[in-house]
Every structure is written in C-alpha cells, then in structure tokens.
Scaffold this active site. Structure first.
Site, PDB file in Angstrom:
ATOM      1  N   GLU A  28      -3.450   7.627  -3.910  1.00 27.84           N
ATOM      2  CA  GLU A  28      -3.350   6.346  -3.200  1.00 27.84           C
ATOM      3  C   GLU A  28      -3.180   5.213  -4.209  1.00 27.84           C
ATOM      4  OE1 GLU A  28      -6.022   4.844   0.353  1.00 27.84           O
ATOM      5  OE2 GLU A  28      -6.878   4.205  -1.549  1.00 27.84           O
TER       6      GLU A  28
ATOM      7  N   TYR B   8       0.852  -1.188   0.000  1.00 33.17           N
ATOM      8  CA  TYR B   8       0.000   0.000   0.000  1.00 33.17           C
ATOM      9  C   TYR B   8       0.889   1.239   0.000  1.00 33.17           C
ATOM     10  CZ  TYR B   8      -3.039   3.698   1.767  1.00 33.17           C
ATOM     11  OH  TYR B   8      -3.723   4.877   1.911  1.00 33.17           O
TER      12      TYR B   8
END
Ligand code: GDP
Ligand code: MN
Length: 385
Positions: free
Chosen positions: A191, A109
C-alpha cells in the site's frame, strides 16, 4: 506480517519506486546525526511501528532543524503509539525514520492486493489519498477503483486518467515498478498512501506498507530477516522459534490445540460459550515435547490467563502423550499452577491423561469438546463448576 514503513520503502526502492531520501535511527542523537547527513530544508520524523494510522495518532512530526529532529525523536522513541490499526495496547516505537520533507501538491492512494475471488493481482487506486483515506473510502465507495493487472498494463494510464489524476505516465511507470515488487516478493499487500505529487511535478511514495505472506517466506530468505523482530511480539517470536503458531488475543483462557482449523473452531466455541480466548495456538504436528512446553510456558507467564484449555486430537503425527509431556514439563517449571481442562482424544489418550495426573497437574479431563469448553469458561470467570 507487516513491515514497518522504512523497511517497506527500502524494498520498493530496490525495484525503482522513487521515495524521499531518509534514514532510520534508534536514538535521538542518531536521529540528529542522520538528519545532518540528509541536509534537507525541512524534515519529517516518523515513528516506526508495523502499523499505519500514525499521522492521526501523533506519530508523524515535522522538524525544521536537525536539533528539532532530535527533540521529536526523543519524544517518540520508546513510547507506545496507539493507532486505529494497532489494537488498544498500541506498539512500542523502537525507532524513527528521518526523512526530508517534500512539498506535496496532491495526494493519491494506491495498493496492490490479490483479488479474493479470482486470486489475480489487483490495483486499488484513488485520487483521494492521505490520512483521511480510510474514512473517505468508507463514506464514498466510488472514490476507490480497482483494476485487475494482467501482464499487459497498457490500460493503466487510462485508468489513472479516469480517476482524475495528473502526470499519469510518470505515475503508471511508478506503479509498474511497484507491481513488480509486489509480485516478485509474493506480497499480500503493498500500500502506498500517500502517493504524492510534489510541487516540482514528480510522483513519490511518501508512505508504504507491506504485508508479507508468511507461507511464502521460505522462498524469500532475505525477507524473513526483515520480518523478524518487528512484526511479532516477543511472545509470538518465542512461539515461532519453537514451531508453534501463536497469536495473542485479549481474553483470559489460554488455548493449546493441535491444528489451525481445530484452533479456530475451538476459539469460536469458547466465544459461543461466553468465554474469551487469550490466544490462538496451534502446536504443529512436528512439535516436540520441549517445543510444546515453551508454548505452554507463554500462557502460564501471561498474567491475563486464568485457566488453560488443552484440546488435542491425537493421530497422524501427533500423539497425545508427547503433548502431555510438554504440558507437564511447563507446569513443573512454573509457579503459576493454572487450572487445566483437557480434552484428549485419539492416539495414546489414556496414557496422556495418566501423565497429567501422575505429575499432579490441577487437571480436569472431559471426553467431549463442548464439556471441556463449558468447564474452562466457568473456571476462567471464577464460577463454580
Ligand atoms: P500514516 O498516518 O501512518 O499512514 O503515516 P504517513 O507516512 O502516511 O504520514 C501521514 C501524513 O503525513 C501523510 O498522509 C502526509 O499528509 C503527511 N506527510 C508525511 N510525510 C510528509 C512530507 O514529507 N511532506 C508533507 N507535506 N507531508 C507529509
Ligand atoms: Mn500513510
């Protein structure tokens, strides 16, 4: 303002961030044709909405052949997808992104944000990417680490290594490109989840989500085009075109206010008084009567709205009668004459009240905000005042 996945990926790809090859499609037939162009071994069909959480909500489908891509696209397009990030009504899937499926060995991530305290661009990263990331991060704070990104990113590889990631030099190179995309476009959020390590050893952005900064859009005319249409509801778009800041909420009191701060305070007071605002609305100081009328029209058209509160502070560039003219115009064009509670203060307030009365609006005026709010909360809940 969030961009959908494929727009987000197109943007970061322009800065050299590697992404799987994919195509956007708006119909099942188009999705099949796009899949044939890709000639992949396996495909992913991904619902395009301006929110994440699609994997867990059934918005990400795998397909073995272009004709299966067509089937999956047909099932998704036009339906509503409700995810953890959409709100309870969900979002309509206007199209799908057809991608070659990649063989994922590991999922990480990464996101770029502005540190709320220092304002510095900051990288948040975790070795535990994927659909369960949010849940994992909630349970284990240590799973996510942050790194402030100064001009010098020499420490980036070390930081990634400490997180337990492999192929850190390739990953650092990808993240530097993503950082440039983040900074040069004045993004609020970039993101990448999952940031995937393929079985052949390459890092790829398999999903991306971008939040644009509405206040910086004037510096990026190309981005303005991208955000229109996708990231706003039809009502929000109509308001935007009329220079009105509008956000739909789920209550039943329509709120018309001049000034964003007064708007937020008014909504807080409504909630404190036991009511529920149907929206946030800031009619900007430069709005004309016609633009204000458009804003009020949105509230009159909303079947959830039971009463309208007008809280206007006349002064500076806003004069109360301009607002009253706009409100009266909207009412004259609508069949729904919802009860209106007005608190008009400042420049030309008497005149404004006279306009509302003379045009026979179902209006009740109050001199103070709290009295007006008590009255509109009572009307919205059907109680006698
Ligand atoms: P989100 O749920 O809205 O964040 O959508 P994502 O694009 O992140 O997709 C959800 C999940 O599907 C990802 O976390 C991956 O695990 C999986 N996924 C998406 N694309 C691929 C792919 O090409 N190959 C594989 N193996 N998994 C994928
Ligand atoms: Mn994702």
């Amino acid at each position: 303002m969030n961009l959908s996945e494929y727009r987000s990926k197109e943007l970061i790809a322009q800065f050299g961030v590697p992404i799987p090859q994919g195509r956007f499609a708006q119909t099942a037939a188009e999705a099949e044709a796009r899949a044939r162009e890709l000639s992949a071994k396996k495909y992913v069909v991904k619902a395009q909405i301006a929110a994440g959480g699609r994997g867990l909500a059934g918005g990400i489908k795998f397909a073995a052949t272009p004709s299966q891509v067509s089937d999956e696209a047909g099932r998704l397009i036009g339906t509503k997808l409700v995810t953890e990030q959409t709100g309870k009504d969900g979002e309509t899937i206007a199209g799908v992104y057809v991608e070659e499926a990649v063989d994922i060995a590991d999922q990480a991530y990464a996101s770029f944000v502005l540190d709320p305290k220092t304002g510095a661009p900051t990288l948040l990263a975790s070795a535990k990417g994927g659909v369960a990331f949010e849940e994992l991060a909630r349970m284990d704070e240590g799973a996510v680490q942050s790194l402030e990104l100064s001009a010098d990113t020499a420490n980036l590889s070390k930081f990634l290594e400490k997180l337990g990631l492999s192929k850190v030099d390739a990953l650092a190179s990808l993240l530097k490109k993503a950082k440039t995309a983040f900074l040069e476009n004045d993004l609020l959020l970039l993101e990448i989840n999952p940031l995937a390590l393929t079985k052949s050893g390459d890092w790829l952005a398999v999903d991306a989500k971008i939040t644009l900064d509405g206040n910086a859009l004037f510096r990026h005319p190309a981005l303005e085009g991208l955000s229109d249409g996708e990231t706003m509801t039809a009502n929000e778009r109509a308001a935007h075109e009329n220079e009105i800041n509008f956000v739909k909420l789920d209550g039943n009191i329509g709120v018309v206010v001049n000034g964003a701060g007064l708007g937020l305070a008014t909504n807080d007071m409504i909630i404190d008084a036991g009511g529920r605002p149907a929206n946030f609305m800031d009619i900007r100081t430069t709005a004309t009567s016609f633009q204000i009328a458009k804003g009020v029209e949105l509230l009159l058209e909303d079947p959830q709205v039971k009463a309208i509160l007008l809280n206007v502070h006349g002064g500076g560039m806003t004069v109360c009668d301009t607002v009253a003219e706009g409100v009266a115009f909207a009412y004259s064009r609508s069949d729904r004459k919802l009860p209106l509670v007005a608190r008009l203060a400042g420049q030309n307030e008497d005149w404004a009240r006279k306009i509302l009365k003379d045009r026979m609006l179902p209006v009740e005026s109050h001199p103070s905000i709290s009295q007006a709010i008590a009255a509109v909360v009572a009307k919205s809940s059907g109680r006698a005042v």
